[in-house]
Design a protein around this motif. Structure first.
Motif, PDB file in Angstrom:
ATOM      1  N   ALA A  29       0.833  -1.202   0.000  1.00  0.00           N
ATOM      2  CA  ALA A  29       0.000   0.000   0.000  1.00  0.00           C
ATOM      3  C   ALA A  29       0.866   1.251   0.000  1.00  0.00           C
ATOM      4  N   LYS A  30       0.288   2.342  -0.388  1.00  0.00           N
ATOM      5  CA  LYS A  30       1.006   3.616  -0.374  1.00  0.00           C
ATOM      6  C   LYS A  30       1.448   3.945   1.054  1.00  0.00           C
ATOM      7  N   GLY A  31       2.694   4.378   1.185  1.00  0.00           N
ATOM      8  CA  GLY A  31       3.208   4.794   2.478  1.00  0.00           C
ATOM      9  C   GLY A  31       3.789   3.682   3.328  1.00  0.00           C
ATOM     10  N   GLU A  32       3.791   2.444   2.821  1.00  0.00           N
ATOM     11  CA  GLU A  32       4.277   1.311   3.617  1.00  0.00           C
ATOM     12  C   GLU A  32       5.742   0.985   3.329  1.00  0.00           C
ATOM     13  N   ILE A  33       6.405   0.409   4.353  1.00  0.00           N
ATOM     14  CA  ILE A  33       7.741  -0.161   4.184  1.00  0.00           C
ATOM     15  C   ILE A  33       7.617  -1.676   4.331  1.00  0.00           C
ATOM     16  N   HIS A  34       8.035  -2.406   3.288  1.00  0.00           N
ATOM     17  CA  HIS A  34       8.023  -3.864   3.305  1.00  0.00           C
ATOM     18  C   HIS A  34       9.458  -4.369   3.222  1.00  0.00           C
ATOM     19  N   VAL A  35       9.747  -5.443   3.948  1.00  0.00           N
ATOM     20  CA  VAL A  35      11.074  -6.044   3.939  1.00  0.00           C
ATOM     21  C   VAL A  35      10.974  -7.454   3.375  1.00  0.00           C
ATOM     22  N   ILE A  36      11.888  -7.782   2.450  1.00  0.00           N
ATOM     23  CA  ILE A  36      11.986  -9.125   1.897  1.00  0.00           C
ATOM     24  C   ILE A  36      13.260  -9.762   2.432  1.00  0.00           C
ATOM     25  N   MET A  37      13.116 -10.883   3.136  1.00  0.00           N
ATOM     26  CA  MET A  37      14.260 -11.620   3.656  1.00  0.00           C
ATOM     27  C   MET A  37      14.215 -13.044   3.110  1.00  0.00           C
ATOM     28  N   GLY A  38      15.334 -13.732   3.226  1.00  0.00           N
ATOM     29  CA  GLY A  38      15.379 -15.115   2.777  1.00  0.00           C
ATOM     30  C   GLY A  38      16.803 -15.540   2.513  1.00  0.00           C
ATOM     31  N   PRO A  39      17.039 -16.854   2.453  1.00  0.00           N
ATOM     32  CA  PRO A  39      18.398 -17.349   2.196  1.00  0.00           C
ATOM     33  C   PRO A  39      18.861 -16.992   0.789  1.00  0.00           C
ATOM     34  N   ASN A  40      20.165 -17.045   0.574  1.00  0.00           N
ATOM     35  CA  ASN A  40      20.719 -16.786  -0.749  1.00  0.00           C
ATOM     36  C   ASN A  40      20.130 -17.758  -1.772  1.00  0.00           C
ATOM     37  N   GLY A  41      19.845 -17.232  -2.957  1.00  0.00           N
ATOM     38  CA  GLY A  41      19.297 -18.072  -4.020  1.00  0.00           C
ATOM     39  C   GLY A  41      17.799 -18.242  -3.975  1.00  0.00           C
ATOM     40  N   GLY A  42      17.151 -17.573  -3.020  1.00  0.00           N
ATOM     41  CA  GLY A  42      15.700 -17.732  -2.886  1.00  0.00           C
ATOM     42  C   GLY A  42      14.889 -16.918  -3.874  1.00  0.00           C
ATOM     43  N   GLY A  43      15.531 -15.896  -4.488  1.00  0.00           N
ATOM     44  CA  GLY A  43      14.812 -15.094  -5.479  1.00  0.00           C
ATOM     45  C   GLY A  43      14.632 -13.637  -5.108  1.00  0.00           C
ATOM     46  N   LYS A  44      15.288 -13.180  -4.029  1.00  0.00           N
ATOM     47  CA  LYS A  44      15.073 -11.797  -3.563  1.00  0.00           C
ATOM     48  C   LYS A  44      15.505 -10.764  -4.607  1.00  0.00           C
ATOM     49  N   SER A  45      16.744 -10.875  -5.071  1.00  0.00           N
ATOM     50  CA  SER A  45      17.234  -9.910  -6.062  1.00  0.00           C
ATOM     51  C   SER A  45      16.494 -10.070  -7.385  1.00  0.00           C
ATOM     52  N   THR A  46      16.124 -11.305  -7.728  1.00  0.00           N
ATOM     53  CA  THR A  46      15.344 -11.541  -8.948  1.00  0.00           C
ATOM     54  C   THR A  46      14.044 -10.754  -8.912  1.00  0.00           C
ATOM     55  N   LEU A  47      13.399 -10.733  -7.745  1.00  0.00           N
ATOM     56  CA  LEU A  47      12.160  -9.967  -7.605  1.00  0.00           C
ATOM     57  C   LEU A  47      12.421  -8.487  -7.854  1.00  0.00           C
ATOM     58  N   GLY A  48      13.499  -7.957  -7.271  1.00  0.00           N
ATOM     59  CA  GLY A  48      13.825  -6.543  -7.459  1.00  0.00           C
ATOM     60  C   GLY A  48      14.084  -6.201  -8.918  1.00  0.00           C
TER      61      GLY A  48
END
Length: 251
Positions: A29-48
């Motif tokens: 939602a507008k105005g929110e801060i969300h954090v994505i965590m997870g082990p290496n290779g899980g897809g975090k940077s791919t999502l970005g």
């Protein structure tokens, strides 16, 4: 009427024929801060990178809706003009282009308005003071000879100048000492308001303690398998991902 700035539904993404994201669902939602965590290779940077429109990341299913529009097929520059910003985990060095020149050109490109030199210098000085950056950085070549902390601060400076609707910060706190993490976090918080949202990809809790995110999500094997608040990040810090992996595999 939804207040969501970003809606990701069943997002599946391939890189060179290999499926990395396997059905990601996320609403910001507008105005929110969300954090994505997870082990290496899980897809975090791919999502970005997928949110930013990197051409090597192929969407094979699902949708990315940003500010009411499906943007699956939009090029990177179009997404930037719509207000999406991605800070890089490993910022590039660009010899021959000063920080000031780069930022003025980027601001002109994204906003569609020519940035006059004197007003822009004033704006840049103000933003650099907020990040406790020395004025001479503006005349240095972009990231050339910068320390890891200086490169990360420079990414936040870019974000501060461009004022995106959605900022995606990929491992911005990596390699930073405690003081630098605090300064970066304060810079991020100054950007946030009721219309702007932030997604932080990170392994570390220290930045989160300063940011106080609205939601923490665990991305595991290409899917968001668990969401919660800051307490979820604290649980990961103490116990790692094994319990969550077991919980997810048993479902």
């Amino acid at each position: 009427m939804t207040n969501n700035l970003l809606n990701i539904s069943n997002l599946k993404v391939n890189i060179e024929g290999k499926e990395i994201l396997r059905g990601v669902d996320l609403q910001v939602a507008k105005g929110e801060i969300h954090v994505i965590m997870g082990p290496n290779g899980g897809g975090k940077s791919t999502l970005g990178y997928t949110l930013m429109g990197h051409p090597q990341y192929e969407i094979i299913d699902g949708n990315i809706e940003f500010d009411g529009e499906i943007i699956n097929d939009l090029k990177v520059d179009k997404r930037a003009k719509k207000g999406i910003f991605l800070s890089f985990q490993y910022p590039e060095e660009i010899p021959g282009v000063t920080v000031e020149e780069f930022l003025r050109t980027a601001k002109t490109s994204v906003s569609g308005e020519i940035q006059k030199i004197i007003p822009f210098k004033k704006l840049l000085k103000e933003k650099m003071n907020q990040l406790e950056m020395k004025e001479e950085y503006a005349s240095r070549y972009l990231n050339l000879g910068f320390s890891g902390g200086e490169k990360k601060k420079n990414e936040i400076l870019q974000m501060s100048i461009l004022e995106p609707k959605l900022a995606i910060l990929d491992e911005t706190d990596s390699g930073l000492d405690v003081d630098a993490i605090r300064i970066v976090a304060e810079g991020v918080k100054k950007l946030q308001d009721r219309e702007k949202s932030i997604i932080v990809i990170t392994h570390y809790n220290k930045l989160l303690e300063y940011l106080q995110p609205d939601f923490v999500h665990i991305l595991l094997d290409g899917k968001i398998v668990k969401s919660g608040g800051l307490e979820l990040a604290q649980e990961i810090d103490k116990k790692g991902y094994e319990n969550i992996r077991n919980e997810f595999s048993n479902k």
